[in-house]
Design an enzyme around this catalytic site. Structure first.
Site, PDB file in Angstrom:
ATOM      1  N   MET A  30       2.302  -5.050   2.397  1.00 34.42           N
ATOM      2  CA  MET A  30       1.650  -5.261   3.700  1.00 34.42           C
ATOM      3  C   MET A  30       1.296  -6.745   3.841  1.00 34.42           C
ATOM      4  SD  MET A  30      -0.439  -1.823   4.568  1.00 34.42           S
ATOM      5  CE  MET A  30      -1.907  -2.158   3.612  1.00 34.42           C
ATOM      6  N   GLY A  31       1.947  -7.599   3.046  1.00 33.81           N
ATOM      7  CA  GLY A  31       1.696  -9.033   3.124  1.00 33.81           C
ATOM      8  C   GLY A  31       0.423  -9.423   2.404  1.00 33.81           C
ATOM      9  N   LEU A  33       0.318 -11.765   0.230  1.00 38.19           N
ATOM     10  CA  LEU A  33       0.914 -11.655  -1.103  1.00 38.19           C
ATOM     11  C   LEU A  33       0.085 -12.407  -2.141  1.00 38.19           C
ATOM     12  CD1 LEU A  33       4.677 -12.161  -0.172  1.00 38.19           C
ATOM     13  CD2 LEU A  33       3.353 -10.041  -0.268  1.00 38.19           C
ATOM     14  N   GLY A  36       0.232 -10.324  -8.058  1.00 33.20           N
ATOM     15  CA  GLY A  36       0.664  -8.948  -8.341  1.00 33.20           C
ATOM     16  C   GLY A  36       1.963  -8.640  -7.603  1.00 33.20           C
ATOM     17  N   HIS A  37       2.001  -8.958  -6.297  1.00 38.04           N
ATOM     18  CA  HIS A  37       3.232  -8.749  -5.524  1.00 38.04           C
ATOM     19  C   HIS A  37       4.368  -9.592  -6.124  1.00 38.04           C
ATOM     20  CE1 HIS A  37       0.240  -8.030  -2.110  1.00 38.04           C
ATOM     21  NE2 HIS A  37       0.934  -6.910  -2.135  1.00 38.04           N
ATOM     22  N   GLN A  61      -1.270   4.222   8.080  1.00 38.13           N
ATOM     23  CA  GLN A  61      -1.974   4.535   6.839  1.00 38.13           C
ATOM     24  C   GLN A  61      -3.441   4.106   6.853  1.00 38.13           C
ATOM     25  OE1 GLN A  61       0.900   2.011   4.505  1.00 38.13           O
ATOM     26  NE2 GLN A  61      -0.906   1.553   3.283  1.00 38.13           N
ATOM     27  N   LYS A 149      -1.484  -0.259  -9.809  1.00 41.89           N
ATOM     28  CA  LYS A 149      -2.867  -0.244  -9.304  1.00 41.89           C
ATOM     29  C   LYS A 149      -3.033   0.892  -8.302  1.00 41.89           C
ATOM     30  CE  LYS A 149      -4.684  -3.057  -6.245  1.00 41.89           C
ATOM     31  NZ  LYS A 149      -5.311  -2.106  -5.277  1.00 41.89           N
ATOM     32  N   ASP A 150      -2.019   1.050  -7.455  1.00 43.51           N
ATOM     33  CA  ASP A 150      -2.030   2.160  -6.494  1.00 43.51           C
ATOM     34  C   ASP A 150      -1.314   3.341  -7.159  1.00 43.51           C
ATOM     35  OD1 ASP A 150      -3.172   0.849  -4.019  1.00 43.51           O
ATOM     36  OD2 ASP A 150      -1.583  -0.533  -4.569  1.00 43.51           O
ATOM     37  N   SER A 186      -4.876  -7.480  -2.254  1.00 40.81           N
ATOM     38  CA  SER A 186      -5.038  -8.309  -1.047  1.00 40.81           C
ATOM     39  C   SER A 186      -6.462  -8.199  -0.526  1.00 40.81           C
ATOM     40  CB  SER A 186      -4.066  -7.862   0.043  1.00 40.81           C
ATOM     41  OG  SER A 186      -2.752  -7.915  -0.445  1.00 40.81           O
TER      42      SER A 186
HETATM   43  O1  PAF Z   1       0.885  -0.681  -1.202  1.00 40.80           O
HETATM   44  C1  PAF Z   1       1.084  -1.126  -0.047  1.00 40.80           C
HETATM   45  O2  PAF Z   1       0.987  -2.330   0.215  1.00 40.80           O
HETATM   46  C2  PAF Z   1       1.446  -0.153   1.075  1.00 40.80           C
HETATM   47  O3  PAF Z   1       0.777   1.043   0.944  1.00 40.80           O
HETATM   48  C3  PAF Z   1       2.968   0.058   1.212  1.00 40.80           C
HETATM   49  C4  PAF Z   1       3.570   0.697  -0.012  1.00 40.80           C
HETATM   50  C5  PAF Z   1       3.653  -1.275   1.476  1.00 40.80           C
HETATM   51  C6  PAF Z   1       3.249   0.975   2.403  1.00 40.80           C
HETATM   52  O4  PAF Z   1       2.747   0.443   3.590  1.00 40.80           O
END
Ligand code: PAF
Length: 282
Positions: A30-31, A33, A36-37, A61, A149-150, A186
């Site tokens: 979701m930007g 960044l 981690g990304h 979401q 993490k998620d 983020s």
């Molecule tokens: O983890 C995230 O940033 C979001 O939940 C994802 C996987 C990009 C979906 O919108």
């Protein structure tokens, strides 16, 4: 590096790559960044011929009282980071292109979406699974990279890919932490300096829980959560959503830990909701 806004254009390019036999790695984001990304991007870069990073703050979401509007969107900086990391395409569609007029199809992973964050964020994982299914259809990745993490999100995407026979490998990537142990996110950008300092207790608490598990062949979960809670409760103004010792496959709570366990927490510090977890084997 190319920036693509149109889902149709993204999909035509992905189909052309497929015809040319190229393997594509997708890092959905979701930007905003952070390292981690970028660790996911580096892994994708090493394992695929083409790397796509999607940047899309997915309205589906977020709950009505959540932070959709204030979610950080530093798009120019994100693009620079992607360019430097060797990304081929940044795919950044608009909400109206992803959810066109009349959109009425949703993906729900039933059981895995109920516990942990699912109990506190109704509809959140339906939004995540739906957008990730769309991204898989648009980008046609051979591999897609998700941070641990998620953890619940990652399990839900794995289940969805398996159940819907999606030809994509979900790659689990380790949590990255700052030098004080705070899991990179983020949303850490929302934290004031003293809140960030306090947030470091989350990883200390999870480590304390891990110690208890590792020093017993069998241990009641209540003893594990007590160790974590003794640290979490000292965070000033903290509000706990959950602190759970769960089965890492079903995410359901465990009464007794005898093998692998997921210790997971979600809590609020001020207006910021933070999550973290440790996957432990005793
Ligand atoms: O983890 C995230 O940033 C979001 O939940 C994802 C996987 C990009 C979906 O919108």
């Amino acid at each position: 590096m190319k920036t693509i806004r149109s889902p149709r254009q993204m999909q035509s390019l992905a189909l052309a790559w497929r015809r040319a036999g190229k393997t594509v790695g997708l890092v959905p984001t979701m930007g905003a960044l952070h390292e981690g990304h970028l660790s996911l991007v580096r892994r994708a870069r090493a394992e695929n011929e083409i790397v796509v990073v999607s940047i899309f703050v997915n309205p589906a979401q977020f709950g009505p009282k959540e932070d959709y509007l204030r979610y950080p969107r530093p798009f120019a900086k994100d693009k620079r980071l992607c360019e430097r990391a060797g990304v081929n395409v940044v795919f950044s569609p608009s909400p109206s292109a992803m959810y066109a007029e009349g959109h009425d199809t949703w993906v729900t992973v039933e059981k895995l979406s109920r516990p942990l964050c699912g109990a506190f964020r109704p509809g959140h994982f339906r939004g995540v699974a739906t957008v990730v299914a769309k991204l898989f259809n648009l980008v046609q990745p051979a591999r897609a990279y998700f941070g641990m993490k998620d953890f619940q999100q990652m399990c839900i995407i794995e289940r969805m890919a398996e159940d819907l026979h999606m030809p994509v490998k979900i790659v689990r990537c380790p949590i990255l932490r700052d030098p004080g142990g705070l899991a990179l996110s983020s949303r850490n950008a929302y934290l004031a300096p003293q809140e960030r300092q306090a947030a470091r207790n989350i990883s200390l608490a999870l480590r304390a829980a891990e110690e208890v598990i590792k020093s017993h062949a069998r241990v009641p979960s209540a003893k594990v959560t007590a160790a974590a809670w003794s640290i979490l409760r000292k965070i000033p103004g903290m509000r706990l959503d959950y602190l759970s010792v769960a089965d890492p496959a079903t995410l359901e709570p465990l009464a007794l830990v005898r093998g692998r366990a997921l210790v997971a927490a979600a809590l609020w510090i001020g207006n910021t909701r933070l999550i973290d977890n440790r996957l432990v084997r005793n």
